[in-house]
Scaffold this motif. Structure first.
Motif, PDB file in Angstrom:
ATOM      1  N   GLY A  67       0.818  -1.219   0.000  1.00  0.00           N
ATOM      2  CA  GLY A  67       0.000   0.000   0.000  1.00  0.00           C
ATOM      3  C   GLY A  67       0.843   1.256   0.000  1.00  0.00           C
ATOM      4  N   LEU A  68       1.922   1.239   0.788  1.00  0.00           N
ATOM      5  CA  LEU A  68       2.827   2.398   0.844  1.00  0.00           C
ATOM      6  C   LEU A  68       3.493   2.613  -0.506  1.00  0.00           C
ATOM      7  CD1 LEU A  68       4.361   4.584   2.424  1.00  0.00           C
ATOM      8  CD2 LEU A  68       6.068   2.846   2.976  1.00  0.00           C
ATOM      9  N   GLY A  69       3.902   1.526  -1.148  1.00  0.00           N
ATOM     10  CA  GLY A  69       4.540   1.646  -2.456  1.00  0.00           C
ATOM     11  C   GLY A  69       3.615   2.251  -3.486  1.00  0.00           C
ATOM     12  N   ILE A  70       2.379   1.784  -3.502  1.00  0.00           N
ATOM     13  CA  ILE A  70       1.396   2.280  -4.474  1.00  0.00           C
ATOM     14  C   ILE A  70       1.065   3.746  -4.203  1.00  0.00           C
ATOM     15  CG2 ILE A  70      -0.996   2.027  -5.265  1.00  0.00           C
ATOM     16  CD1 ILE A  70      -0.594  -1.044  -4.676  1.00  0.00           C
ATOM     17  N   THR A  71       0.929   4.108  -2.926  1.00  0.00           N
ATOM     18  CA  THR A  71       0.684   5.512  -2.561  1.00  0.00           C
ATOM     19  C   THR A  71       1.855   6.390  -2.973  1.00  0.00           C
ATOM     20  OG1 THR A  71      -0.705   4.876  -0.684  1.00  0.00           O
ATOM     21  CG2 THR A  71       0.210   7.092  -0.646  1.00  0.00           C
ATOM     22  N   SER A  72       3.077   5.884  -2.781  1.00  0.00           N
ATOM     23  CA  SER A  72       4.275   6.637  -3.172  1.00  0.00           C
ATOM     24  C   SER A  72       4.307   6.855  -4.674  1.00  0.00           C
ATOM     25  CB  SER A  72       5.540   5.893  -2.727  1.00  0.00           C
ATOM     26  OG  SER A  72       5.589   5.767  -1.329  1.00  0.00           O
ATOM     27  N   LEU A  73       3.853   5.863  -5.423  1.00  0.00           N
ATOM     28  CA  LEU A  73       3.781   5.983  -6.881  1.00  0.00           C
ATOM     29  C   LEU A  73       2.779   7.068  -7.256  1.00  0.00           C
ATOM     30  CD1 LEU A  73       5.250   4.197  -9.037  1.00  0.00           C
ATOM     31  CD2 LEU A  73       3.087   3.021  -9.366  1.00  0.00           C
ATOM     32  N   LEU A  74       1.653   7.054  -6.592  1.00  0.00           N
ATOM     33  CA  LEU A  74       0.591   8.028  -6.848  1.00  0.00           C
ATOM     34  C   LEU A  74       1.038   9.446  -6.508  1.00  0.00           C
ATOM     35  CD1 LEU A  74      -2.444   8.273  -7.684  1.00  0.00           C
ATOM     36  CD2 LEU A  74      -3.001   7.999  -5.275  1.00  0.00           C
ATOM     37  N   ASN A  75       1.869   9.569  -5.466  1.00  0.00           N
ATOM     38  CA  ASN A  75       2.320  10.892  -5.014  1.00  0.00           C
ATOM     39  C   ASN A  75       3.614  11.351  -5.687  1.00  0.00           C
ATOM     40  OD1 ASN A  75       0.163  10.966  -3.273  1.00  0.00           O
ATOM     41  ND2 ASN A  75       1.308  10.213  -1.509  1.00  0.00           N
ATOM     42  N   GLY A  76       4.117  10.564  -6.636  1.00  0.00           N
ATOM     43  CA  GLY A  76       5.331  10.943  -7.332  1.00  0.00           C
ATOM     44  C   GLY A  76       6.594  10.736  -6.524  1.00  0.00           C
ATOM     45  N   ASP A  89      -9.651  -1.514  -7.035  1.00  0.00           N
ATOM     46  CA  ASP A  89     -10.497  -0.669  -7.882  1.00  0.00           C
ATOM     47  C   ASP A  89     -10.348   0.798  -7.498  1.00  0.00           C
ATOM     48  OD1 ASP A  89     -11.409  -2.900  -9.223  1.00  0.00           O
ATOM     49  OD2 ASP A  89     -13.246  -3.090  -8.039  1.00  0.00           O
ATOM     50  N   LYS A  90     -10.248   1.051  -6.200  1.00  0.00           N
ATOM     51  CA  LYS A  90     -10.092   2.422  -5.716  1.00  0.00           C
ATOM     52  C   LYS A  90      -8.776   3.019  -6.207  1.00  0.00           C
ATOM     53  CE  LYS A  90      -9.861   5.182  -1.467  1.00  0.00           C
ATOM     54  NZ  LYS A  90      -9.889   5.145   0.020  1.00  0.00           N
ATOM     55  N   GLU A  91      -7.698   2.243  -6.149  1.00  0.00           N
ATOM     56  CA  GLU A  91      -6.395   2.734  -6.584  1.00  0.00           C
ATOM     57  C   GLU A  91      -6.369   2.980  -8.084  1.00  0.00           C
ATOM     58  OE1 GLU A  91      -3.770   0.492  -3.109  1.00  0.00           O
ATOM     59  OE2 GLU A  91      -4.222  -0.518  -5.006  1.00  0.00           O
ATOM     60  N   ILE A  92      -6.994   2.091  -8.846  1.00  0.00           N
ATOM     61  CA  ILE A  92      -7.079   2.284 -10.298  1.00  0.00           C
ATOM     62  C   ILE A  92      -7.777   3.596 -10.611  1.00  0.00           C
ATOM     63  CG2 ILE A  92      -8.161   1.409 -12.411  1.00  0.00           C
ATOM     64  CD1 ILE A  92      -7.701  -1.433 -11.283  1.00  0.00           C
ATOM     65  N   GLU A  93      -8.852   3.874  -9.882  1.00  0.00           N
ATOM     66  CA  GLU A  93      -9.602   5.113 -10.090  1.00  0.00           C
ATOM     67  C   GLU A  93      -8.764   6.331  -9.701  1.00  0.00           C
ATOM     68  OE1 GLU A  93     -12.589   7.444 -11.432  1.00  0.00           O
ATOM     69  OE2 GLU A  93     -12.431   5.254 -11.624  1.00  0.00           O
ATOM     70  N   LYS A  97      -7.877   9.453 -12.144  1.00  0.00           N
ATOM     71  CA  LYS A  97      -8.215  10.840 -11.807  1.00  0.00           C
ATOM     72  C   LYS A  97      -6.983  11.736 -11.836  1.00  0.00           C
ATOM     73  CE  LYS A  97     -12.431  10.282  -9.051  1.00  0.00           C
ATOM     74  NZ  LYS A  97     -13.057  10.475  -7.717  1.00  0.00           N
ATOM     75  N   ALA A  98      -5.846  11.172 -11.431  1.00  0.00           N
ATOM     76  CA  ALA A  98      -4.602  11.945 -11.422  1.00  0.00           C
ATOM     77  C   ALA A  98      -3.931  11.955 -12.791  1.00  0.00           C
ATOM     78  CB  ALA A  98      -3.647  11.374 -10.375  1.00  0.00           C
ATOM     79  N   ASN A  99      -4.554  11.257 -13.765  1.00  0.00           N
ATOM     80  CA  ASN A  99      -4.020  11.170 -15.119  1.00  0.00           C
ATOM     81  C   ASN A  99      -2.591  10.604 -15.115  1.00  0.00           C
ATOM     82  OD1 ASN A  99      -4.353  11.443 -17.900  1.00  0.00           O
ATOM     83  ND2 ASN A  99      -3.328  13.442 -17.933  1.00  0.00           N
ATOM     84  N   ILE A 100      -2.396   9.565 -14.299  1.00  0.00           N
ATOM     85  CA  ILE A 100      -1.097   8.907 -14.195  1.00  0.00           C
ATOM     86  C   ILE A 100      -1.195   7.527 -14.840  1.00  0.00           C
ATOM     87  CG2 ILE A 100       0.632   7.951 -12.626  1.00  0.00           C
ATOM     88  CD1 ILE A 100      -0.206  10.086 -10.592  1.00  0.00           C
ATOM     89  N   GLU A 101      -0.361   7.290 -15.847  1.00  0.00           N
ATOM     90  CA  GLU A 101      -0.342   5.995 -16.513  1.00  0.00           C
ATOM     91  C   GLU A 101       0.667   5.078 -15.829  1.00  0.00           C
ATOM     92  OE1 GLU A 101       0.661   3.943 -20.859  1.00  0.00           O
ATOM     93  OE2 GLU A 101       0.608   6.139 -20.666  1.00  0.00           O
ATOM     94  N   VAL A 102       0.229   3.850 -15.565  1.00  0.00           N
ATOM     95  CA  VAL A 102       1.077   2.882 -14.872  1.00  0.00           C
ATOM     96  C   VAL A 102       1.200   1.606 -15.700  1.00  0.00           C
ATOM     97  CG1 VAL A 102       1.301   1.431 -12.812  1.00  0.00           C
ATOM     98  CG2 VAL A 102       0.454   3.773 -12.593  1.00  0.00           C
ATOM     99  N   LYS A 103       2.421   1.116 -15.822  1.00  0.00           N
ATOM    100  CA  LYS A 103       2.651  -0.168 -16.487  1.00  0.00           C
ATOM    101  C   LYS A 103       2.763  -1.259 -15.421  1.00  0.00           C
ATOM    102  CE  LYS A 103       5.061   1.609 -20.590  1.00  0.00           C
ATOM    103  NZ  LYS A 103       4.125   1.058 -21.583  1.00  0.00           N
ATOM    104  N   THR A 104       2.223  -2.435 -15.726  1.00  0.00           N
ATOM    105  CA  THR A 104       2.229  -3.552 -14.776  1.00  0.00           C
ATOM    106  C   THR A 104       3.186  -4.649 -15.234  1.00  0.00           C
ATOM    107  OG1 THR A 104      -0.073  -3.120 -14.141  1.00  0.00           O
ATOM    108  CG2 THR A 104       0.821  -5.306 -13.637  1.00  0.00           C
ATOM    109  N   VAL A 105       4.083  -5.032 -14.337  1.00  0.00           N
ATOM    110  CA  VAL A 105       5.029  -6.117 -14.605  1.00  0.00           C
ATOM    111  C   VAL A 105       4.798  -7.210 -13.557  1.00  0.00           C
ATOM    112  CG1 VAL A 105       7.465  -6.792 -14.695  1.00  0.00           C
ATOM    113  CG2 VAL A 105       6.757  -4.529 -15.522  1.00  0.00           C
ATOM    114  N   VAL A 106       4.583  -8.437 -14.016  1.00  0.00           N
ATOM    115  CA  VAL A 106       4.526  -9.592 -13.111  1.00  0.00           C
ATOM    116  C   VAL A 106       5.848 -10.334 -13.295  1.00  0.00           C
ATOM    117  CG1 VAL A 106       3.338 -11.725 -12.511  1.00  0.00           C
ATOM    118  CG2 VAL A 106       2.015  -9.744 -13.293  1.00  0.00           C
ATOM    119  N   PHE A 107       6.722 -10.256 -12.288  1.00  0.00           N
ATOM    120  CA  PHE A 107       8.079 -10.755 -12.498  1.00  0.00           C
ATOM    121  C   PHE A 107       8.366 -12.069 -11.774  1.00  0.00           C
ATOM    122  CE2 PHE A 107       8.498  -8.728  -8.465  1.00  0.00           C
ATOM    123  CZ  PHE A 107       9.637  -9.229  -7.852  1.00  0.00           C
TER     124      PHE A 107
END
Length: 288
Positions: A67-76, A89-93, A97-107
């Motif tokens: 959760g902290l990592g995802i929030t940090s991504l959202l906050n730049g 779903d909430k994080e995707i939204e 809303k922030a117009n931030i594009e994210v790429k997903t890697v399953v490693f």
């Protein structure tokens, strides 16, 4: 001021600007990775090896939970968020809303291991019983073993992807008496020192150092009381998707940072990177 003097001053000024720009670009190229405690040790070791291949690569890595990592991504505040769960779903939204594009890697793929002290007379457990323990309905080991000890639960904070994963898989709410630890290491040390303890950690965290974790026991999990019990550190079990608590591990990357992150992602997917992932007790997800 003569033309020659003016030209000399301008030339020196351009050199200073160029040097400043070089340092600014260098600092800007540093990659920040935050998030899942499950992934942090592996990420650090991968980064250490990659910097031997590419000495210009610079990365700062910290844990703190998915959760902290995802929030940090959202906050730049991060370029990569390590996560042991998918985006909600909430994080995707929020990203939309922030117009931030994210790429997903399953490693890689991981399994969550449930651990108890080595002296506890228990080798395997079914899902219903495990759920009752974690939500506090079963409070003493005497209810399922021959030993009379109150059960101590070692878990994670709600920001942890593993906390969320276990909760959703068992369809429970954790007991209020559960101890909220900051990471795998704290849970492991807690159970090592507590003969009545039970906790959950990334299987990769314990499987590659099993000899140094001689004070704990990894429980086998069975879906029903009479079903076959499976271990999270058995490769064949994981390859055949037989373990109930196995899951993919994610890296969410800011699209605008992709150019500086991609070489590291490529290293993770290389033969050397895959070998390291497996040596750490994780499993490779083959691309189809």
């Amino acid at each position: 001021m003569c033309d020659e003097t003016f030209k000399l001053i301008m030339k020196k000024l351009l050199v200073v600007i160029s040097i400043f720009s070089l340092f600014a670009c260098s600092d800007n190229s540093s990659v920040k990775m935050k998030g899942s405690d499950t992934e942090v040790n592996l990420a650090v070791n991968l980064a250490e090896q990659y910097t031997k291949v590419n000495s210009d690569f610079s990365i700062a890595i910290s844990g703190g939970g998915s959760g902290l990592g995802i929030t940090s991504l959202l906050n730049g505040q991060a370029d990569i968020a390590n996560s042991s769960r998918p985006l909600s779903d909430k994080e995707i939204e929020q990203f939309k809303k922030a117009n931030i594009e994210v790429k997903t890697v399953v490693f890689a793929e991981d399994a969550t291991a449930f651990i108890v002290h080595k002296d506890l007379p228990l080798e395997e457990i079914d899902l219903e019983t495990l759920g009752k323990i974690l939500k506090g309905d079963i409070k003493n080991w005497s209810e399922i073993t021959d030993i009379d000890l109150p059960i101590n639960i070692y878990g994670r904070q709600s920001s942890s992807g593993t906390h969320s994963f276990v909760k959703k898989k068992l369809k429970i709410e954790f007991s209020n008496a559960a101890k909220e630890m900051t990471g795998n290491a704290q849970i492991l040390e807690g159970v090592k020192a507590d003969k009545s303890g039970i906790g959950y950690v990334g299987a990769g965290y314990v499987s590659h150092e099993i000899n140094s974790n001689a004070l704990i026991k990894i429980l086998k999990i069975k879906e029903k009381p009479n079903a076959v019990a499976y271990s999270p550190i058995d490769t064949e079990t994981i390859n055949n998707s037989l373990y109930f608590f196995q899951r993919p591990l994610y890296q969410f990357v800011l699209a605008e940072s992709w150019h500086k992150v991609k070489p590291f992602i490529d290293f993770e997917k290389s033969a050397q990177g895959k070998k390291m992932i497996e040596e750490h007790g994780y499993y490779i997800i083959e691309e189809k």
